[in-house]
Design an enzyme around this catalytic site. Structure first.
Site, PDB file in Angstrom:
ATOM      1  N   GLY A   1       0.751  -1.249  -0.041  1.00  0.00           N
ATOM      2  CA  GLY A   1      -0.093  -0.074  -0.020  1.00  0.00           C
ATOM      3  C   GLY A   1       0.754   1.266   0.076  1.00  0.00           C
ATOM      4  O   GLY A   1       0.444   2.233  -0.338  1.00  0.00           O
TER       5      GLY A   1
ATOM      6  N   THR B   1       5.923   4.384  -6.195  1.00  0.00           N
ATOM      7  CA  THR B   1       5.033   4.845  -7.398  1.00  0.00           C
ATOM      8  C   THR B   1       3.532   4.864  -7.101  1.00  0.00           C
ATOM      9  O   THR B   1       2.587   4.578  -7.920  1.00  0.00           O
ATOM     10  CB  THR B   1       5.286   3.774  -8.538  1.00  0.00           C
TER      11      THR B   1
ATOM     12  N   TYR C   1      -2.355  -8.378   3.423  1.00  0.00           N
ATOM     13  CA  TYR C   1      -1.461  -7.657   2.443  1.00  0.00           C
ATOM     14  C   TYR C   1      -1.565  -8.671   0.957  1.00  0.00           C
ATOM     15  O   TYR C   1      -1.215  -8.333   0.069  1.00  0.00           O
ATOM     16  CB  TYR C   1       0.009  -7.676   2.756  1.00  0.00           C
TER      17      TYR C   1
HETATM   18  P1  NDP Z   1       7.765   2.614   5.363  1.00  0.00           P
HETATM   19  O1  NDP Z   1       7.750   3.641   5.942  1.00  0.00           O
HETATM   20  O2  NDP Z   1       8.508   1.430   5.280  1.00  0.00           O
HETATM   21  O3  NDP Z   1       7.899   3.255   3.754  1.00  0.00           O
HETATM   22  C1  NDP Z   1       7.674   2.399   2.477  1.00  0.00           C
HETATM   23  C2  NDP Z   1       8.186   3.315   1.465  1.00  0.00           C
HETATM   24  O4  NDP Z   1       9.360   3.910   1.574  1.00  0.00           O
HETATM   25  C3  NDP Z   1       8.060   2.773  -0.023  1.00  0.00           C
HETATM   26  O5  NDP Z   1       7.329   3.886  -0.834  1.00  0.00           O
HETATM   27  C4  NDP Z   1       9.486   2.593  -0.275  1.00  0.00           C
HETATM   28  O6  NDP Z   1       9.379   2.522  -1.708  1.00  0.00           O
HETATM   29  C5  NDP Z   1      10.104   3.727   0.219  1.00  0.00           C
HETATM   30  N1  NDP Z   1      11.480   3.441   0.653  1.00  0.00           N
HETATM   31  C6  NDP Z   1      11.978   2.363   1.213  1.00  0.00           C
HETATM   32  N2  NDP Z   1      13.379   2.732   1.604  1.00  0.00           N
HETATM   33  C7  NDP Z   1      13.719   3.682   0.937  1.00  0.00           C
HETATM   34  C8  NDP Z   1      15.077   4.291   0.791  1.00  0.00           C
HETATM   35  N3  NDP Z   1      16.002   3.663   1.355  1.00  0.00           N
HETATM   36  N4  NDP Z   1      14.955   5.275   0.108  1.00  0.00           N
HETATM   37  C9  NDP Z   1      13.942   5.796  -0.421  1.00  0.00           C
HETATM   38  N5  NDP Z   1      12.717   5.406  -0.203  1.00  0.00           N
HETATM   39  C10 NDP Z   1      12.511   4.358   0.428  1.00  0.00           C
HETATM   40  O7  NDP Z   1       5.903   2.369   5.226  1.00  0.00           O
HETATM   41  P2  NDP Z   1       4.985   1.072   5.378  1.00  0.00           P
HETATM   42  O8  NDP Z   1       3.901   1.593   5.694  1.00  0.00           O
HETATM   43  O9  NDP Z   1       5.181   0.041   4.385  1.00  0.00           O
HETATM   44  O10 NDP Z   1       5.703   0.520   6.583  1.00  0.00           O
HETATM   45  C11 NDP Z   1       6.587  -0.733   6.713  1.00  0.00           C
HETATM   46  C12 NDP Z   1       6.091  -2.052   6.911  1.00  0.00           C
HETATM   47  O11 NDP Z   1       5.409  -2.038   8.348  1.00  0.00           O
HETATM   48  C13 NDP Z   1       4.913  -2.448   5.979  1.00  0.00           C
HETATM   49  O12 NDP Z   1       5.240  -2.777   4.779  1.00  0.00           O
HETATM   50  C14 NDP Z   1       4.261  -3.625   6.691  1.00  0.00           C
HETATM   51  O13 NDP Z   1       4.912  -4.570   6.776  1.00  0.00           O
HETATM   52  C15 NDP Z   1       4.253  -2.958   7.907  1.00  0.00           C
HETATM   53  N6  NDP Z   1       3.108  -2.195   8.501  1.00  0.00           N
HETATM   54  C16 NDP Z   1       2.305  -2.553   9.617  1.00  0.00           C
HETATM   55  C17 NDP Z   1       1.118  -2.165  10.068  1.00  0.00           C
HETATM   56  C18 NDP Z   1       0.155  -2.617  10.910  1.00  0.00           C
HETATM   57  O14 NDP Z   1      -1.106  -1.916  11.185  1.00  0.00           O
HETATM   58  N7  NDP Z   1       0.772  -3.419  11.882  1.00  0.00           N
HETATM   59  C19 NDP Z   1       0.867  -0.839   9.248  1.00  0.00           C
HETATM   60  C20 NDP Z   1       1.350  -0.341   8.266  1.00  0.00           C
HETATM   61  C21 NDP Z   1       2.600  -0.963   7.878  1.00  0.00           C
HETATM   62  P3  NDP Z   1       9.641   1.268  -2.876  1.00  0.00           P
HETATM   63  O15 NDP Z   1       9.018   0.091  -2.033  1.00  0.00           O
HETATM   64  O16 NDP Z   1       9.113   1.894  -4.068  1.00  0.00           O
HETATM   65  O17 NDP Z   1      10.793   1.161  -2.903  1.00  0.00           O
END
Ligand code: NDP
Length: 344
Positions: free
Chosen positions: A12, A16, A47
């Site tokens: 989510g 992009t 997910y």
């Molecule tokens: P994040 O804070 O991990 O951010 C993800 C975003 O950051 C994506 O757009 C990714 O881009 C980008 N990104 C990652 N690393 C870099 C970098 N080094 N430089 C630049 N951009 C970067 O957000 P999430 O909300 O996805 O949280 C992480 C995880 O936590 C989730 O995937 C999930 O597993 C968990 N989660 C749990 C929840 C809950 O209710 N328990 C709720 C929300 C999340 P790209 O992928 O395009 O490279």
């Protein structure tokens, strides 16, 4: 003991935009992560990628005999909150993951919903008893919760039920929740921090209190020859939080674990502490009228460092570091105007 960093797999939040799982992007990301040295993958039934997580983990475990080194954490979805629904839900996740048990299983939210989206008011303690059933059946070695507040954790304790091994919450520099962290430390509950980059990189979030190019952050990153994302992840680790950075981009996956060759000094940690705004990136306001919605509902706020109204954000149930410093009680309606004018 658990790995200090986990790979996130929720699609989510992608650079992009929101993308749907199409069959291989998470699989590829997990393979890169295992190659980079990650030993923990966070996932969830909701997910729709558990199969994509399971395949590469199985391949690597079988090829390198790493059965006891790689761990996968799935989460129970809200539509299986009846006590009797928990074990079948975990069995379904295990089938997707091609595993016979997991080290850790989390309750994703304290609130239940039926498949059609209407609310299921099953108490989270009942669901927790279902989690305990799953542990008794050795389908999971440990059990934990996600998006629980302190009152909810206390309720588990007061009923003398099994203590959650882990609390998974949103944690980033804009939402540091010092009180909740202290509670978990006191009760020996490990904290996993989701959305570790907050809204810092999201151009659609004009209300984000901090941006990734903040000069204080870029200066710190330059000092260590790192990028700001690595500073944010390192800070989480130093605060005792297990960050869950998600990326499906190979360079970023590798970067995000290159955080164990430097250490922030005390003054830098204070600088980072001061970014706490109690600002929640994922408030899930759509559930705010559910009896077990865990966060404080406070749709608008401003601070001296940001003037934009945060229409989609909430302030956390506990005071942020800055609020504690300023001794302003956000629960007191009469103090809310003062909160808007906090002088730091
Ligand atoms: P994040 O804070 O991990 O951010 C993800 C975003 O950051 C994506 O757009 C990714 O881009 C980008 N990104 C990652 N690393 C870099 C970098 N080094 N430089 C630049 N951009 C970067 O957000 P999430 O909300 O996805 O949280 C992480 C995880 O936590 C989730 O995937 C999930 O597993 C968990 N989660 C749990 C929840 C809950 O209710 N328990 C709720 C929300 C999340 P790209 O992928 O395009 O490279």
């Amino acid at each position: 003991m658990m790995p200090a960093v986990a790979l996130g797999t929720w699609l989510g939040n992608s650079s992009t935009g929101r993308i749907a799982p199409v069959g291989y992007e998470t699989e590829q990301a997990v393979l890169w992560a295992l190659e980079a040295g990650y030993r923990h993958v966070d996932t969830a039934w909701s997910y729709h990628v558990e199969d994509q997580v399971g395949r590469p983990v199985k391949t690597v475990v079988d090829a390198y005999n790493l059965l006891h080194e790689i761990t996968t954490t799935p989460k129970l979805w809200n539509d299986a909150h009846a006590r009797s629904a928990v074990v079948p839900a975990l069995r379904a996740s295990l089938a997707q993951l091609q595993l016979s048990y997991v080290d850790l299983y989390l309750m994703h939210w304290p609130l239940g919903q039926f498949e059609n989206g209407s609310y299921d008011s099953t108490h989270y303690l009942e669901t927790w008893r279902g989690m305990m059933d799953a542990q008794a059946l050795n389908l999971t070695r440990s059990i934990g919760v996600s998006n629980f507040n302190k009152v909810m954790l206390e309720s588990i304790r007061a009923h003398q039920l099994t203590k959650p091994a882990v609390l998974q919450i949103e944690w980033n520099i804009n939402l540091q929740q010092p009180g909740l962290l202290a509670y978990c430390r006191q009760h020996n509950i490990s904290v996993m921090g989701y959305t570790p980059f907050g809204a810092l990189m999201d151009k659609r979030r004009a209300d984000s209190p901090t941006r990734i190019d903040d000069p204080q952050l870029t200066k710190m990153a330059a000092k260590y020859g790192k990028n700001v994302q690595q500073i944010l992840l390192r800070y989480a680790v130093e605060m005792g939080v297990i960050p869950i950075p998600k990326s499906i981009t190979s360079t970023r996956i590798f970067e995000n674990i290159e955080i164990f060759d430097f250490q922030l000094d005390e003054s830098e940690k204070w600088t980072l502490r001061n970014f706490d705004r109690g600002y929640r990136t994922i408030p899930q306001l759509k559930w705010s009228d559910h009896p077990f919605y865990p966060f404080e509902k406070m749709p608008e706020y401003t601070t001296t460092t940001t003037t934009a109204a945060a229409s989609t954000s909430t302030v956390n149930t506990e005071k942020s570091t800055q609020q504690v410093i300023s001794e302003v009680d956000v629960n007191d309606k009469s103090a809310r105007m003062n909160f808007r004018d906090i002088k730091i």
